[in-house]
Design an enzyme around this catalytic site. Structure first.
Site, short mmCIF file in Angstrom:
data_model
loop_
_atom_site.label_atom_id
_atom_site.label_comp_id
_atom_site.label_asym_id
_atom_site.label_seq_id
_atom_site.Cartn_x
_atom_site.Cartn_y
_atom_site.Cartn_z
N THR A 170 3.86 17.97 -10.00
CA THR A 170 2.85 18.40 -9.55
C THR A 170 1.60 19.03 -10.90
OG1 THR A 170 3.23 20.03 -8.11
CG2 THR A 170 3.37 17.57 -7.36
N ILE A 218 -0.67 21.83 -10.93
CA ILE A 218 -0.64 23.10 -10.23
C ILE A 218 0.67 23.46 -10.72
CG2 ILE A 218 -1.45 25.03 -9.32
CD1 ILE A 218 -3.40 22.66 -8.40
N CYS A 219 1.35 23.20 -9.70
CA CYS A 219 3.18 23.44 -10.22
C CYS A 219 3.34 23.43 -11.91
CB CYS A 219 3.85 23.08 -9.52
SG CYS A 219 3.57 22.68 -7.35
N GLU A 220 3.27 22.42 -12.81
CA GLU A 220 3.51 22.57 -14.53
C GLU A 220 2.65 23.57 -14.49
OE1 GLU A 220 2.43 19.40 -17.51
OE2 GLU A 220 3.35 18.48 -16.01
N MET A 233 4.57 26.89 -13.54
CA MET A 233 6.37 27.14 -14.32
C MET A 233 5.85 27.30 -15.68
SD MET A 233 8.04 27.50 -12.26
CE MET A 233 6.89 28.05 -11.49
#
Length: 150
Positions: free
Chosen positions: A40, A42-44, A47
């Site tokens: 996803t 925003i998660c990318e 990280m």
């Protein structure tokens, strides 16, 4: 979780299937960066920000890790897809969200964790704990400011 509280110990597998035990890192700080789901946007970004700041964290005696409920094979494919070379991303897949639950961050209804940063100090105590809006990339500068005494 409250500041100064003992951080619950845990063992999770990283994207390469290697064990990550929190208590093995006593003497270092550990940043647990919880994110809802791999693959996803925003998660990318969350990280990638950890990966891009990896040396800065190392210089401050901090081991950053990402954590989500995705299984190890998915984490491995995702890490390769987004170009993670140094950052370890941990699989809280089974028992499903077990570590997120330990830290009070599991969302039962959705089946994934909150977006949160938890900084554990050298003695294994919580030094920083913040839950972020699900659609917001956590601000690492807040943590750097704390670490650098600013």
């Amino acid at each position: 979780m409250k500041i100064g509280e003992e951080a619950p110990d845990f063992v999770l597998k990283d994207q390469n299937g290697e064990d990550f035990r929190l208590s093995d890192f006593r003497g270092k700080k550990v940043l647990l960066s919880f994110h809802p789901l791999a693959w996803t946007g925003i998660c990318e970004k969350q990280m990638k920000a950890l990966e891009e700041n990896h040396e800065r964290f190392e210089g401050l005696n901090v081991v950053p890790v990402g954590i989500s409920v995705d299984p190890v094979p998915s984490k491995k494919a995702w890490a390769e897809h987004i170009g993670l070379k140094k950052l370890r991303i941990l699989s809280d897949f089974w028992p499903h969200g077990g570590v997120a639950k330990l830290y009070g961050l599991f969302c039962e209804k959705e089946g994934f964790s909150e977006r949160a940063n938890v900084l554990i100090d050298e003695e294994g105590k919580v030094a920083f704990f913040k839950v972020y809006p699900i659609r917001e990339v956590p601000d690492l500068e807040e943590i750097f400011k704390l670490l650098e005494g600013g």
